[in-house]
Scaffold this motif. Structure first.
Motif, PDB file in Angstrom:
ATOM      1  N   VAL A 175      23.849  16.908  -7.892  1.00 53.20           N
ATOM      2  CA  VAL A 175      22.791  16.054  -7.332  1.00 53.20           C
ATOM      3  C   VAL A 175      23.335  14.657  -7.057  1.00 53.20           C
ATOM      4  N   LYS A 176      22.710  13.997  -6.087  1.00 52.29           N
ATOM      5  CA  LYS A 176      23.161  12.656  -5.686  1.00 52.29           C
ATOM      6  C   LYS A 176      22.728  11.618  -6.716  1.00 52.29           C
ATOM      7  N   THR A 177      23.433  10.501  -6.703  1.00 56.56           N
ATOM      8  CA  THR A 177      23.054   9.377  -7.566  1.00 56.56           C
ATOM      9  C   THR A 177      21.887   8.632  -6.908  1.00 56.56           C
ATOM     10  N   LEU A 178      20.914   8.253  -7.722  1.00 55.09           N
ATOM     11  CA  LEU A 178      19.713   7.599  -7.183  1.00 55.09           C
ATOM     12  C   LEU A 178      19.799   6.078  -7.340  1.00 55.09           C
ATOM     13  N   ASN A 179      19.503   5.369  -6.251  1.00 52.63           N
ATOM     14  CA  ASN A 179      19.312   3.919  -6.329  1.00 52.63           C
ATOM     15  C   ASN A 179      17.986   3.597  -5.665  1.00 52.63           C
ATOM     16  N   PHE A 180      16.950   3.431  -6.476  1.00 47.98           N
ATOM     17  CA  PHE A 180      15.602   3.286  -5.932  1.00 47.98           C
ATOM     18  C   PHE A 180      14.943   2.116  -6.652  1.00 47.98           C
ATOM     19  N   VAL A 181      15.146   0.912  -6.111  1.00 50.78           N
ATOM     20  CA  VAL A 181      14.665  -0.269  -6.829  1.00 50.78           C
ATOM     21  C   VAL A 181      13.643  -1.089  -6.038  1.00 50.78           C
ATOM     22  N   ASP A 182      13.347  -0.652  -4.822  1.00 51.03           N
ATOM     23  CA  ASP A 182      12.368  -1.401  -4.024  1.00 51.03           C
ATOM     24  C   ASP A 182      11.116  -0.547  -3.823  1.00 51.03           C
ATOM     25  N   PRO A 183      10.023  -0.872  -4.544  1.00 52.40           N
ATOM     26  CA  PRO A 183       8.824  -0.035  -4.420  1.00 52.40           C
ATOM     27  C   PRO A 183       8.115  -0.182  -3.073  1.00 52.40           C
ATOM     28  N   GLY A 184       8.376  -1.274  -2.338  1.00 54.85           N
ATOM     29  CA  GLY A 184       7.734  -1.465  -1.035  1.00 54.85           C
ATOM     30  C   GLY A 184       6.235  -1.717  -1.161  1.00 54.85           C
ATOM     31  N   LYS A 185       5.560  -1.676  -0.018  1.00 55.93           N
ATOM     32  CA  LYS A 185       4.095  -1.851   0.000  1.00 55.93           C
ATOM     33  C   LYS A 185       3.458  -0.532   0.425  1.00 55.93           C
ATOM     34  N   ILE A 186       2.276  -0.250  -0.121  1.00 56.53           N
ATOM     35  CA  ILE A 186       1.591   1.006   0.233  1.00 56.53           C
ATOM     36  C   ILE A 186       1.226   0.969   1.720  1.00 56.53           C
ATOM     37  N   LYS A 187       1.641   1.995   2.469  1.00 56.78           N
ATOM     38  CA  LYS A 187       1.347   1.973   3.910  1.00 56.78           C
ATOM     39  C   LYS A 187       0.362   3.068   4.321  1.00 56.78           C
ATOM     40  N   ARG A 188       0.284   4.161   3.544  1.00 62.06           N
ATOM     41  CA  ARG A 188      -0.684   5.191   3.939  1.00 62.06           C
ATOM     42  C   ARG A 188      -1.151   5.975   2.726  1.00 62.06           C
ATOM     43  N   ILE A 189      -2.349   6.524   2.864  1.00 65.30           N
ATOM     44  CA  ILE A 189      -2.912   7.360   1.801  1.00 65.30           C
ATOM     45  C   ILE A 189      -3.277   8.705   2.409  1.00 65.30           C
ATOM     46  N   ARG A 190      -2.858   9.751   1.734  1.00 66.56           N
ATOM     47  CA  ARG A 190      -3.175  11.107   2.180  1.00 66.56           C
ATOM     48  C   ARG A 190      -3.888  11.836   1.055  1.00 66.56           C
ATOM     49  N   GLY A 191      -4.651  12.855   1.408  1.00 70.34           N
ATOM     50  CA  GLY A 191      -5.344  13.591   0.353  1.00 70.34           C
ATOM     51  C   GLY A 191      -5.729  14.981   0.805  1.00 70.34           C
ATOM     52  N   ILE A 192      -5.945  15.848  -0.160  1.00 72.60           N
ATOM     53  CA  ILE A 192      -6.407  17.199   0.132  1.00 72.60           C
ATOM     54  C   ILE A 192      -7.643  17.461  -0.721  1.00 72.60           C
ATOM     55  N   ALA A 193      -8.754  17.756  -0.053  1.00 71.07           N
ATOM     56  CA  ALA A 193      -9.973  18.152  -0.768  1.00 71.07           C
ATOM     57  C   ALA A 193     -10.140  19.650  -0.547  1.00 71.07           C
ATOM     58  N   HIS A 194     -10.256  20.407  -1.623  1.00 67.51           N
ATOM     59  CA  HIS A 194     -10.488  21.835  -1.410  1.00 67.51           C
ATOM     60  C   HIS A 194     -11.698  22.306  -2.205  1.00 67.51           C
ATOM     61  N   ALA A 195     -12.397  23.237  -1.625  1.00 59.97           N
ATOM     62  CA  ALA A 195     -13.568  23.812  -2.283  1.00 59.97           C
ATOM     63  C   ALA A 195     -13.507  25.327  -2.108  1.00 59.97           C
ATOM     64  N   VAL A 196     -13.572  26.067  -3.197  1.00 63.36           N
ATOM     65  CA  VAL A 196     -13.538  27.534  -3.103  1.00 63.36           C
ATOM     66  C   VAL A 196     -14.782  28.131  -3.756  1.00 63.36           C
ATOM     67  N   ARG A 197     -15.357  29.091  -3.071  1.00 68.00           N
ATOM     68  CA  ARG A 197     -16.557  29.807  -3.534  1.00 68.00           C
ATOM     69  C   ARG A 197     -17.717  28.869  -3.878  1.00 68.00           C
ATOM     70  N   VAL A 198     -17.769  27.709  -3.197  1.00 73.27           N
ATOM     71  CA  VAL A 198     -18.945  26.834  -3.267  1.00 73.27           C
ATOM     72  C   VAL A 198     -19.240  26.410  -1.834  1.00 73.27           C
ATOM     73  N   ASN A 199     -20.272  25.640  -1.653  1.00 75.06           N
ATOM     74  CA  ASN A 199     -20.643  25.156  -0.324  1.00 75.06           C
ATOM     75  C   ASN A 199     -19.463  24.382   0.294  1.00 75.06           C
ATOM     76  N   PRO A 200     -18.995  24.786   1.502  1.00 79.99           N
ATOM     77  CA  PRO A 200     -17.846  24.096   2.101  1.00 79.99           C
ATOM     78  C   PRO A 200     -18.101  22.609   2.364  1.00 79.99           C
ATOM     79  N   GLU A 232      -8.750  34.857  -0.312  1.00 76.30           N
ATOM     80  CA  GLU A 232      -7.795  33.774  -0.558  1.00 76.30           C
ATOM     81  C   GLU A 232      -8.354  32.685  -1.471  1.00 76.30           C
ATOM     82  N   SER A 233      -9.655  32.764  -1.756  1.00 78.67           N
ATOM     83  CA  SER A 233     -10.249  31.684  -2.544  1.00 78.67           C
ATOM     84  C   SER A 233     -10.341  32.016  -4.028  1.00 78.67           C
TER      85      SER A 233
END
Length: 364
Positions: A175-200, A232-233
């Motif tokens: 595995v490669k060596t990691l150099n990750f020291v700049d957290p940056g600024k939040i630019k986007r938010i993603r999400g997944i909402a799932h509902a199974v065997r209830v009202n969609p 599948e649910s």
């Protein structure tokens, strides 16, 4: 031989990480006093199932469990990989079994093709959504990317489960060596909402409630409604919301909330949203749920100094660092990012990689 030394632990906590470290280092591990004071002593069904799964994905491992189930001895073999199918008990979700396997999968003989069946989302372990969208991108930081995939074939909500996922992982030489020291600024938010065997409509209600909070902070929000129908649910009704925030430097923070009886979809969405904001405030380049994975890969990196900026370590991470010292003999240098600012709790973790090479790899 030095690698065949034995390591002893007591108690049922941190069982998974100790088994993983044992398999990677080749050291025997003996864990005793497993719930010895409990009314129902010994290993639980999900822990035995994990041992069986590790036996399936390795070749030549010897696992001895005492008659009472309060002690276990693992003599690790080589990680063989290949196609493996496993049914997980309904007491824990698939995430419990997938987390330790993700740590050892890149170092197997053949690429992993793992099929797990059971509960896909519960409130104890990482859900398969977060593993797919957050855990796997963390592996890509270390150069493990081609053919790395998690497919969610079927969802399964507790208590009956019925979900199925397929995990594909390539093998690497190192595995490669990691150099990750700049957290940056939040630019986007993603999400997944799932509902199974209830009202969609439930997933839309979660998305609306989550947006009502997040829209104040950032415009680039995309929450995806994932609907599974029929077979599948899975076998039980349920719904959940998984959120992740990505920064300009690809640092990812995540959170999730799962339905419980008597709570509305709006309650679940607000729980997940507030957890995400709290995770972002915690800071660093890696969220708390993935500290152990990143620290382990840093130790396994090439013989060079790796650095990563993270928030304060969780209790589990602290114990993991101690276990790494026992198995690998390596320690991390942990310093405050900004010693002059007392309100900044972020820390810089740095270590010298052990130059771990995957000796199991087929010489094809």
């Amino acid at each position: 031989m030095e690698s065949r030394t034995s390591v002893n632990f007591s108690g049922h906590q941190y069982l998974r990480q100790r088994l993983v470290l044992s398999i990677l280092t080749g050291k025997h591990v003996r864990i005793d006093k497993i719930r010895s004071e409990d009314k129902d002593p010994g290993l639980r069904d999900y822990e035995v199932s994990l041992l069986r799964l590790l036996e399936k994905v390795t070749n030549g491992s010897v696992i001895e469990i005492s008659v009472t189930g309060t002690a276990v001895l693992l003599k690790p073999g080589v990680v063989s990989g290949g196609p493996v199918a496993h049914g997980c008990p309904l007491s824990r979700s698939i995430g419990y079994f997938l987390e330790p396997l993700i740590m050892i999968a890149p170092f197997s003989k053949k690429p992993f093709q793992l099929t797990l069946r059971g509960i896909t989302t519960d409130d104890n372990d990482l859900s398969v959504d977060l593993i797919r969208t957050v855990t796997l991108p963390h592996l890509q930081l270390f150069g493990i990317s081609d053919g790395l995939e998690l497919r969610i074939k079927r969802r399964g909500a507790p208590p009956e489960g019925g979900g199925e996922v397929q995990f594909l992982c390539p093998i690497v030489k190192e595995v490669k060596t990691l150099n990750f020291v700049d957290p940056g600024k939040i630019k986007r938010i993603r999400g997944i909402a799932h509902a199974v065997r209830v009202n969609p409509q439930f997933s839309n209600r979660m998305i609306d409630a989550s947006r009502s909070v997040l829209n104040r902070f950032i415009p680039d929000i995309y929450l995806y409604s994932d609907v599974y129908k029929g077979d599948e649910s899975g076998k039980s009704p349920g719904y959940a919301l998984s959120l992740l925030a990505e920064s300009t430097t690809s640092a990812i923070h995540c959170s999730e909330a799962v339905s419980t009886p008597g709570e509305t979809p709006e309650d679940i969405a607000l729980l997940a949203t507030r957890a995400l904001l709290s995770e972002i405030r915690h800071g660093g380049c890696v969220d708390r749920k993935h500290q152990s994975l990143v620290l382990l890969m840093m130790i396994l990196g090439s013989e060079d100094i790796g650095q990563c900026r993270m928030g304060e370590p969780s209790v589990r991470t602290i114990q993991f660092l101690r276990d790494i010292k026992i198995f690998f003999g390596s320690v991390f240098n942990i310093t405050p990012v900004d010693p002059t600012d007392s309100s900044n709790t972020e820390l810089l973790y740095s270590c010298l990689g052990t130059g771990y090479v995957n000796v199991n790899r087929s010489l094809a």
